[in-house]
Design a protein around this motif. Structure first.
Motif, mmCIF file in Angstrom:
data_model
loop_
_atom_site.group_PDB
_atom_site.id
_atom_site.type_symbol
_atom_site.label_atom_id
_atom_site.label_comp_id
_atom_site.label_asym_id
_atom_site.label_seq_id
_atom_site.Cartn_x
_atom_site.Cartn_y
_atom_site.Cartn_z
ATOM 1 N N SER A 8 -62.701 38.233 -35.406
ATOM 2 C CA SER A 8 -62.982 38.801 -34.084
ATOM 3 C C SER A 8 -61.704 39.160 -33.340
ATOM 4 N N VAL A 9 -60.558 38.626 -33.774
ATOM 5 C CA VAL A 9 -59.262 38.954 -33.164
ATOM 6 C C VAL A 9 -58.224 39.056 -34.276
ATOM 7 N N TYR A 10 -57.415 40.107 -34.225
ATOM 8 C CA TYR A 10 -56.343 40.275 -35.199
ATOM 9 C C TYR A 10 -55.012 39.911 -34.538
ATOM 10 N N VAL A 11 -54.159 39.181 -35.268
ATOM 11 C CA VAL A 11 -52.891 38.691 -34.713
ATOM 12 C C VAL A 11 -51.729 39.122 -35.616
ATOM 13 N N LEU A 12 -50.691 39.687 -35.010
ATOM 14 C CA LEU A 12 -49.470 40.033 -35.746
ATOM 15 C C LEU A 12 -48.265 39.770 -34.852
ATOM 16 N N PRO A 13 -47.650 38.567 -34.964
ATOM 17 C CA PRO A 13 -46.487 38.238 -34.112
ATOM 18 C C PRO A 13 -45.153 38.705 -34.714
ATOM 19 N N SER A 14 -45.133 39.930 -35.231
ATOM 20 C CA SER A 14 -43.971 40.456 -35.941
ATOM 21 C C SER A 14 -42.761 40.593 -35.030
ATOM 22 N N ALA A 25 -60.010 43.167 -31.086
ATOM 23 C CA ALA A 25 -58.933 42.898 -30.149
ATOM 24 C C ALA A 25 -57.689 42.491 -30.930
ATOM 25 N N VAL A 26 -56.516 42.785 -30.383
ATOM 26 C CA VAL A 26 -55.261 42.527 -31.096
ATOM 27 C C VAL A 26 -54.318 41.708 -30.217
ATOM 28 N N ILE A 27 -53.695 40.720 -30.826
ATOM 29 C CA ILE A 27 -52.568 40.014 -30.221
ATOM 30 C C ILE A 27 -51.337 40.355 -31.046
ATOM 31 N N THR A 28 -50.337 40.948 -30.416
ATOM 32 C CA THR A 28 -49.096 41.247 -31.129
ATOM 33 C C THR A 28 -47.923 41.071 -30.166
ATOM 34 N N THR A 29 -46.729 41.319 -30.653
ATOM 35 C CA THR A 29 -45.526 41.029 -29.871
ATOM 36 C C THR A 29 -45.060 42.226 -29.053
ATOM 37 N N ASP A 30 -44.368 41.912 -27.982
ATOM 38 C CA ASP A 30 -43.728 42.932 -27.153
ATOM 39 C C ASP A 30 -42.408 43.296 -27.829
ATOM 40 N N ALA A 31 -42.536 43.927 -29.003
ATOM 41 C CA ALA A 31 -41.394 44.236 -29.851
ATOM 42 C C ALA A 31 -41.498 45.687 -30.297
ATOM 43 N N PRO A 32 -40.374 46.289 -30.724
ATOM 44 C CA PRO A 32 -40.419 47.671 -31.191
ATOM 45 C C PRO A 32 -41.507 47.883 -32.242
ATOM 46 N N GLY A 33 -42.243 48.969 -32.093
ATOM 47 C CA GLY A 33 -43.301 49.301 -33.029
ATOM 48 C C GLY A 33 -44.612 48.628 -32.730
ATOM 49 N N CYS A 34 -44.565 47.374 -32.315
ATOM 50 C CA CYS A 34 -45.784 46.628 -32.010
ATOM 51 C C CYS A 34 -46.284 46.951 -30.612
ATOM 52 N N ARG A 35 -45.361 46.997 -29.647
ATOM 53 C CA ARG A 35 -45.780 47.170 -28.252
ATOM 54 C C ARG A 35 -46.465 48.511 -28.013
ATOM 55 N N GLU A 36 -46.149 49.532 -28.836
ATOM 56 C CA GLU A 36 -46.779 50.843 -28.656
ATOM 57 C C GLU A 36 -48.255 50.838 -29.032
#
Length: 372
Positions: free
Chosen positions: A273-279, A297-308
Protein backbone atom coordinates in the motif's frame (compact mmCIF):
# COMPACT_ATOMS: atom_id res chain seq x y z
CA UNK A 1 14.60 12.10 -41.76
CA UNK A 2 17.13 9.56 -43.01
CA UNK A 3 17.43 6.09 -41.51
CA UNK A 4 20.34 5.57 -39.14
CA UNK A 5 22.10 2.59 -37.59
CA UNK A 6 22.10 2.91 -33.81
CA UNK A 7 24.14 0.91 -31.30
CA UNK A 8 22.74 0.95 -27.75
CA UNK A 9 25.27 -0.17 -25.12
CA UNK A 10 24.25 -1.43 -21.67
CA UNK A 11 26.08 -2.93 -18.70
CA UNK A 12 23.23 -5.26 -17.63
CA UNK A 13 21.52 -7.29 -20.34
CA UNK A 14 17.97 -7.46 -18.88
CA UNK A 15 17.90 -3.65 -18.61
CA UNK A 16 17.66 -3.46 -22.40
CA UNK A 17 14.13 -4.83 -22.24
CA UNK A 18 13.13 -3.71 -18.73
CA UNK A 19 14.28 -0.08 -19.00
CA UNK A 20 15.01 0.60 -22.68
CA UNK A 21 12.52 -1.70 -24.41
CA UNK A 22 10.03 1.05 -25.29
CA UNK A 23 12.85 3.34 -26.50
CA UNK A 24 14.28 0.61 -28.74
CA UNK A 25 10.82 -0.10 -30.15
CA UNK A 26 10.35 3.63 -30.80
CA UNK A 27 13.68 3.79 -32.66
CA UNK A 28 12.73 0.79 -34.80
CA UNK A 29 9.25 2.21 -35.46
CA UNK A 30 10.88 5.44 -36.66
CA UNK A 31 12.71 3.43 -39.33
CA UNK A 32 16.15 3.04 -37.77
CA UNK A 33 18.28 -0.09 -37.60
CA UNK A 34 19.09 -0.86 -33.97
CA UNK A 35 21.81 -3.02 -32.43
CA UNK A 36 22.13 -3.59 -28.69
CA UNK A 37 25.09 -4.83 -26.65
CA UNK A 38 25.58 -5.99 -23.08
CA UNK A 39 27.57 -8.64 -21.22
CA UNK A 40 25.70 -11.94 -21.10
CA UNK A 41 23.26 -10.91 -23.81
CA UNK A 42 22.41 -14.46 -24.82
CA UNK A 43 19.58 -16.96 -24.58
CA UNK A 44 16.14 -15.71 -23.56
CA UNK A 45 17.33 -12.14 -22.99
CA UNK A 46 18.81 -11.99 -26.49
CA UNK A 47 15.56 -13.33 -27.94
CA UNK A 48 13.60 -10.67 -26.04
CA UNK A 49 15.85 -7.93 -27.46
CA UNK A 50 15.41 -9.38 -30.96
CA UNK A 51 11.64 -9.33 -30.45
CA UNK A 52 11.92 -5.54 -29.99
CA UNK A 53 13.38 -5.34 -33.49
CA UNK A 54 17.04 -4.94 -32.45
CA UNK A 55 19.99 -7.23 -33.09
CA UNK A 56 21.59 -8.42 -29.80
CA UNK A 57 25.34 -8.68 -29.21
CA UNK A 58 27.14 -10.25 -26.24
CA UNK A 59 30.23 -8.24 -25.21
CA UNK A 60 32.78 -8.69 -22.38
CA UNK A 61 32.26 -6.23 -19.53
CA UNK A 62 32.90 -6.32 -15.79
CA UNK A 63 30.14 -4.06 -14.39
CA UNK A 64 31.69 -3.40 -10.98
CA UNK A 65 35.35 -4.26 -11.60
CA UNK A 66 38.16 -1.72 -11.46
CA UNK A 67 40.63 -3.59 -13.67
CA UNK A 68 41.77 -1.31 -16.55
CA UNK A 69 42.75 -4.34 -18.65
CA UNK A 70 39.12 -5.53 -18.58
CA UNK A 71 37.87 -2.04 -19.44
CA UNK A 72 40.27 -1.81 -22.38
CA UNK A 73 39.02 -5.19 -23.64
CA UNK A 74 35.47 -3.84 -23.50
CA UNK A 75 36.44 -0.69 -25.41
CA UNK A 76 38.02 -2.82 -28.13
CA UNK A 77 34.96 -5.05 -28.31
CA UNK A 78 32.64 -2.05 -28.76
CA UNK A 79 34.94 -0.56 -31.37
CA UNK A 80 34.88 -3.83 -33.32
CA UNK A 81 31.10 -3.94 -32.99
CA UNK A 82 30.74 -0.40 -34.36
CA UNK A 83 32.77 -1.35 -37.40
CA UNK A 84 30.97 -4.67 -37.91
CA UNK A 85 27.46 -3.21 -37.67
CA UNK A 86 28.16 0.05 -39.47
CA UNK A 87 26.66 2.00 -36.56
CA UNK A 88 26.61 5.77 -37.12
CA UNK A 89 25.21 6.65 -33.67
CA UNK A 90 26.31 5.09 -30.37
CA UNK A 91 24.14 5.56 -27.27
CA UNK A 92 25.37 4.38 -23.87
CA UNK A 93 23.73 4.33 -20.46
CA UNK A 94 25.34 3.54 -17.09
CA UNK A 95 28.93 4.49 -16.50
CA UNK A 96 31.09 2.02 -18.43
CA UNK A 97 28.97 1.84 -21.60
CA UNK A 98 28.80 5.65 -21.62
CA UNK A 99 32.52 6.17 -21.07
CA UNK A 100 34.09 3.40 -23.10
CA UNK A 101 31.36 3.28 -25.73
CA UNK A 102 31.79 7.01 -26.36
CA UNK A 103 35.58 6.67 -26.58
CA UNK A 104 35.19 3.73 -28.99
CA UNK A 105 32.80 5.78 -31.12
CA UNK A 106 35.25 8.68 -31.26
CA UNK A 107 38.06 6.37 -32.38
CA UNK A 108 35.78 5.22 -35.24
CA UNK A 109 34.72 8.75 -36.18
CA UNK A 110 31.12 8.02 -35.20
CA UNK A 111 28.58 10.25 -33.41
CA UNK A 112 27.77 9.32 -29.81
CA UNK A 113 25.51 10.31 -26.92
CA UNK A 114 25.43 9.45 -23.23
CA UNK A 115 22.29 8.92 -21.17
CA UNK A 116 23.23 9.64 -17.55
CA UNK A 117 20.73 7.62 -15.51
CA UNK A 118 22.28 8.63 -12.18
CA UNK A 119 25.61 9.84 -10.90
CA UNK A 120 26.09 6.82 -8.68
CA UNK A 121 28.69 5.79 -6.13
CA UNK A 122 31.56 7.91 -7.47
CA UNK A 123 29.60 11.16 -7.06
CA UNK A 124 28.12 10.47 -3.61
CA UNK A 125 30.33 11.97 -0.84
CA UNK A 126 32.09 9.43 1.33
CA UNK A 127 35.24 8.64 3.26
CA UNK A 128 38.29 6.62 2.29
CA UNK A 129 41.22 6.97 -0.07
CA UNK A 130 39.93 4.30 -2.47
CA UNK A 131 36.58 6.03 -2.78
CA UNK A 132 38.23 9.39 -3.45
CA UNK A 133 40.51 7.87 -6.10
CA UNK A 134 37.60 6.07 -7.79
CA UNK A 135 35.63 9.31 -7.82
CA UNK A 136 38.51 11.31 -9.29
CA UNK A 137 39.22 8.71 -12.00
CA UNK A 138 35.53 8.46 -12.82
CA UNK A 139 35.13 12.20 -13.28
CA UNK A 140 38.22 12.41 -15.48
CA UNK A 141 36.99 9.54 -17.67
CA UNK A 142 33.56 11.11 -17.89
CA UNK A 143 35.14 14.37 -19.07
CA UNK A 144 36.94 12.56 -21.89
CA UNK A 145 33.81 10.65 -22.87
CA UNK A 146 31.49 13.66 -22.88
CA UNK A 147 34.01 15.58 -24.97
CA UNK A 148 33.30 12.93 -27.62
CA UNK A 149 29.49 13.11 -27.24
CA UNK A 150 27.20 15.31 -29.31
CA UNK A 151 24.68 15.43 -26.44
CA UNK A 152 24.64 14.26 -22.82
CA UNK A 153 21.12 13.50 -21.59
CA UNK A 154 20.24 13.76 -17.89
CA UNK A 155 17.17 12.61 -16.00
CA UNK A 156 17.02 15.43 -13.47
CA UNK A 157 18.46 18.96 -13.17
CA UNK A 158 20.47 18.20 -9.99
CA UNK A 159 22.47 15.51 -11.80
CA UNK A 160 23.09 17.87 -14.71
CA UNK A 161 24.26 20.70 -12.48
CA UNK A 162 26.41 18.52 -10.18
CA UNK A 163 27.95 16.70 -13.16
CA UNK A 164 28.96 20.00 -14.75
CA UNK A 165 30.20 21.43 -11.43
CA UNK A 166 32.38 18.33 -10.93
CA UNK A 167 34.12 19.02 -14.23
CA UNK A 168 32.73 15.87 -15.90
CA UNK A 169 31.20 17.88 -18.76
CA UNK A 170 33.23 20.79 -20.10
CA UNK A 171 30.62 22.00 -22.60
CA UNK A 172 27.37 22.66 -20.70
CA UNK A 173 25.65 23.36 -24.03
CA UNK A 174 25.59 19.61 -24.71
CA UNK A 175 23.33 18.92 -21.72
CA UNK A 176 19.72 17.86 -22.31
CA UNK A 177 16.95 16.85 -19.88
CA UNK A 178 14.25 14.15 -19.96
CA UNK A 179 11.80 13.00 -17.28
CA UNK A 180 13.48 9.72 -16.38
CA UNK A 181 13.12 6.59 -18.48
CA UNK A 182 9.35 6.83 -18.52
CA UNK A 183 6.85 4.21 -17.44
CA UNK A 184 4.35 2.18 -19.46
CA UNK A 185 1.07 3.31 -17.92
CA UNK A 186 -0.86 0.38 -19.39
CA UNK A 187 1.62 -2.24 -18.21
CA UNK A 188 1.69 -0.76 -14.70
CA UNK A 189 -2.07 -0.39 -14.36
CA UNK A 190 -3.76 0.70 -11.12
CA UNK A 191 -4.30 -2.15 -8.65
CA UNK A 192 -6.73 -2.19 -5.68
CA UNK A 193 -5.08 -1.23 -2.41
CA UNK A 194 -4.88 -3.76 0.42
CA UNK A 195 -6.95 -2.74 3.41
CA UNK A 196 -4.01 -2.77 5.80
CA UNK A 197 -0.62 -1.03 5.76
CA UNK A 198 2.00 -2.89 3.75
CA UNK A 199 5.33 -1.29 2.92
CA UNK A 200 7.66 -2.30 0.11
CA UNK A 201 11.11 -1.37 -1.15
CA UNK A 202 12.63 -2.81 -4.34
CA UNK A 203 16.28 -2.07 -5.18
CA UNK A 204 19.67 -3.57 -5.68
CA UNK A 205 20.99 -4.29 -2.20
CA UNK A 206 23.30 -1.29 -2.01
CA UNK A 207 23.90 1.12 0.82
CA UNK A 208 23.38 4.16 -1.40
CA UNK A 209 19.89 2.94 -2.32
CA UNK A 210 18.89 3.51 1.31
CA UNK A 211 18.39 -0.19 2.04
CA UNK A 212 19.80 0.18 5.56
CA UNK A 213 17.59 3.15 6.37
CA UNK A 214 14.48 1.33 5.19
CA UNK A 215 15.33 -1.94 6.94
CA UNK A 216 16.30 -0.27 10.22
CA UNK A 217 13.16 1.92 10.17
CA UNK A 218 11.05 -1.18 9.58
CA UNK A 219 12.78 -3.05 12.40
CA UNK A 220 12.17 -0.13 14.78
CA UNK A 221 8.46 -0.09 13.97
CA UNK A 222 8.18 -3.86 14.32
CA UNK A 223 9.92 -3.69 17.70
CA UNK A 224 7.49 -0.96 18.77
CA UNK A 225 4.54 -3.25 18.02
CA UNK A 226 3.49 -2.07 14.55
CA UNK A 227 1.07 -4.43 12.80
CA UNK A 228 2.14 -3.19 9.37
CA UNK A 229 4.04 -5.48 7.03
CA UNK A 230 7.46 -4.61 5.63
CA UNK A 231 8.93 -6.25 2.51
CA UNK A 232 12.19 -5.84 0.59
CA UNK A 233 12.90 -7.09 -2.92
CA UNK A 234 16.11 -7.00 -4.94
CA UNK A 235 19.33 -8.81 -5.66
CA UNK A 236 22.73 -8.65 -4.02
CA UNK A 237 25.28 -6.43 -5.76
CA UNK A 238 28.98 -7.24 -5.82
CA UNK A 239 29.98 -3.58 -5.92
CA UNK A 240 31.90 -1.83 -3.14
CA UNK A 241 28.68 -0.50 -1.59
CA UNK A 242 26.90 -3.86 -1.45
CA UNK A 243 24.90 -4.97 1.60
CA UNK A 244 26.50 -7.81 3.55
CA UNK A 245 24.35 -10.98 3.68
CA UNK A 246 24.80 -11.00 7.47
CA UNK A 247 23.05 -7.62 7.68
CA UNK A 248 20.12 -8.95 5.70
CA UNK A 249 19.92 -12.03 7.89
CA UNK A 250 19.65 -9.82 10.99
CA UNK A 251 16.84 -7.76 9.46
CA UNK A 252 14.95 -10.90 8.48
CA UNK A 253 15.30 -12.23 12.00
CA UNK A 254 13.75 -8.99 13.26
CA UNK A 255 10.71 -9.42 11.00
CA UNK A 256 11.56 -7.92 7.60
CA UNK A 257 10.26 -10.02 4.71
CA UNK A 258 12.96 -10.44 2.05
CA UNK A 259 11.41 -11.42 -1.28
CA UNK A 260 14.63 -11.91 -3.24
CA UNK A 261 15.11 -10.72 -6.84
CA UNK A 262 11.86 -9.97 -8.68
CA UNK A 263 11.48 -10.67 -12.40
CA UNK A 264 8.11 -8.90 -12.44
CA UNK A 265 7.52 -6.24 -9.77
CA UNK A 266 3.80 -5.84 -10.42
CA UNK A 267 2.56 -8.55 -8.03
CA UNK A 268 4.72 -7.11 -5.23
CA UNK A 269 3.44 -3.60 -5.93
CA UNK A 270 -0.16 -4.83 -5.96
CA UNK A 271 0.40 -6.44 -2.56
CA UNK A 272 1.72 -3.23 -0.97
CA UNK A 273 0.00 0.00 0.00
CA UNK A 274 3.06 2.29 0.32
CA UNK A 275 6.32 2.22 -1.63
CA UNK A 276 9.53 3.38 0.10
CA UNK A 277 12.87 4.36 -1.45
CA UNK A 278 15.26 6.22 0.92
CA UNK A 279 17.95 6.50 -1.78
CA UNK A 280 20.89 8.89 -1.45
CA UNK A 281 20.40 10.06 -5.06
CA UNK A 282 19.02 8.76 -8.36
CA UNK A 283 18.67 9.74 -11.98
CA UNK A 284 14.93 9.20 -11.80
CA UNK A 285 13.99 6.11 -9.75
CA UNK A 286 12.12 3.74 -12.03
CA UNK A 287 10.56 1.76 -9.20
CA UNK A 288 9.02 4.94 -7.76
CA UNK A 289 7.38 5.65 -11.13
CA UNK A 290 6.09 2.08 -11.34
CA UNK A 291 4.65 2.36 -7.83
CA UNK A 292 2.99 5.68 -8.69
CA UNK A 293 1.55 4.23 -11.89
CA UNK A 294 -0.08 1.42 -9.91
CA UNK A 295 -1.60 3.95 -7.50
CA UNK A 296 0.72 3.68 -4.49
CA UNK A 297 1.72 6.43 -2.08
CA UNK A 298 5.50 6.93 -2.03
CA UNK A 299 7.99 7.78 0.69
CA UNK A 300 11.36 8.84 -0.71
CA UNK A 301 14.20 11.21 0.08
CA UNK A 302 14.60 14.91 -0.53
CA UNK A 303 17.57 14.05 -2.75
CA UNK A 304 18.49 14.60 -6.41
CA UNK A 305 16.30 12.54 -8.71
CA UNK A 306 14.00 11.42 -5.91
CA UNK A 307 12.55 14.78 -4.91
CA UNK A 308 11.28 15.43 -8.46
CA UNK A 309 9.03 12.37 -8.38
CA UNK A 310 6.97 13.20 -5.28
CA UNK A 311 4.84 16.19 -4.37
CA UNK A 312 5.20 15.96 -0.61
CA UNK A 313 1.86 15.78 1.16
CA UNK A 314 0.08 15.20 -2.16
CA UNK A 315 1.49 12.03 -3.76
CA UNK A 316 3.65 10.93 -0.83
CA UNK A 317 6.18 12.12 1.71
CA UNK A 318 9.79 13.30 1.46
CA UNK A 319 12.31 12.52 4.21
CA UNK A 320 15.96 13.61 4.69
CA UNK A 321 18.73 11.38 3.37
CA UNK A 322 20.35 9.01 5.92
CA UNK A 323 17.53 9.67 8.43
CA UNK A 324 16.20 6.43 9.89
CA UNK A 325 14.04 8.22 12.46
CA UNK A 326 12.34 10.43 9.84
CA UNK A 327 11.79 7.43 7.57
CA UNK A 328 10.23 5.47 10.42
CA UNK A 329 8.03 8.44 11.37
CA UNK A 330 6.75 8.81 7.80
CA UNK A 331 6.03 5.09 7.59
CA UNK A 332 4.23 5.18 10.94
CA UNK A 333 2.10 8.15 9.85
CA UNK A 334 0.93 6.43 6.66
CA UNK A 335 0.46 3.10 8.43
CA UNK A 336 -2.19 4.81 10.58
CA UNK A 337 -4.00 6.71 7.78
CA UNK A 338 -5.63 4.55 5.13
CA UNK A 339 -7.45 7.54 3.62
CA UNK A 340 -4.14 9.33 3.03
CA UNK A 341 -2.65 6.23 1.43
CA UNK A 342 -5.56 6.04 -1.03
CA UNK A 343 -5.60 9.78 -1.77
CA UNK A 344 -1.84 9.94 -2.36
CA UNK A 345 -1.95 6.84 -4.54
CA UNK A 346 -4.58 8.38 -6.83
CA UNK A 347 -2.65 11.65 -7.05
CA UNK A 348 0.56 9.77 -7.83
CA UNK A 349 -1.08 7.95 -10.74
CA UNK A 350 -2.28 11.29 -12.15
CA UNK A 351 1.19 12.86 -11.80
CA UNK A 352 2.81 9.87 -13.48
CA UNK A 353 0.43 10.11 -16.44
CA UNK A 354 1.07 13.83 -16.78
CA UNK A 355 4.86 13.80 -16.52
CA UNK A 356 6.38 10.34 -16.85
CA UNK A 357 4.33 8.41 -19.45
CA UNK A 358 6.88 6.52 -21.55
CA UNK A 359 5.56 7.82 -24.88
CA UNK A 360 6.24 11.41 -23.80
CA UNK A 361 9.74 10.61 -22.53
CA UNK A 362 10.69 8.64 -25.64
CA UNK A 363 9.51 11.43 -27.92
CA UNK A 364 11.90 13.76 -26.09
CA UNK A 365 14.72 11.20 -26.32
CA UNK A 366 14.30 10.74 -30.07
CA UNK A 367 14.31 14.50 -30.50
CA UNK A 368 17.54 14.95 -28.55
CA UNK A 369 19.16 12.11 -30.53
CA UNK A 370 17.93 13.55 -33.86
CA UNK A 371 16.08 10.31 -34.60
CA UNK A 372 12.59 11.79 -34.86
Amino acid sequence: MSSRTVLVNASYAPSLTIFRGPLIRAMVAAGHRVHASAPGLTGETARAVAALGAEPHDVPLSRAGLNPVDDLAYLRAVRALIRRTGADLVLGYTIKPCIFGSLAARSCGVESASLVTGLGFAFIPGKGAVRRLVGLASRQLWRRATAANRVVIFQNPDDRDDFIAAGALADAGKARLVNGSGVDMAHYAPAPLPGDARFLMIARLLGNKGVREYAEAACRLIAAGSRARFALGGFFDEGPDGIDPAELAAWRAAGLDYMGPLDDVRPALAACSVYVLPSYREGTPRTVLEAMATGRAVITTDAPGCRETVRSGDTGLLVPVHDVAATAAAMKALSEDGAARARMGRAGRDLCEEKYAVEKVNAAMLGHLRLA
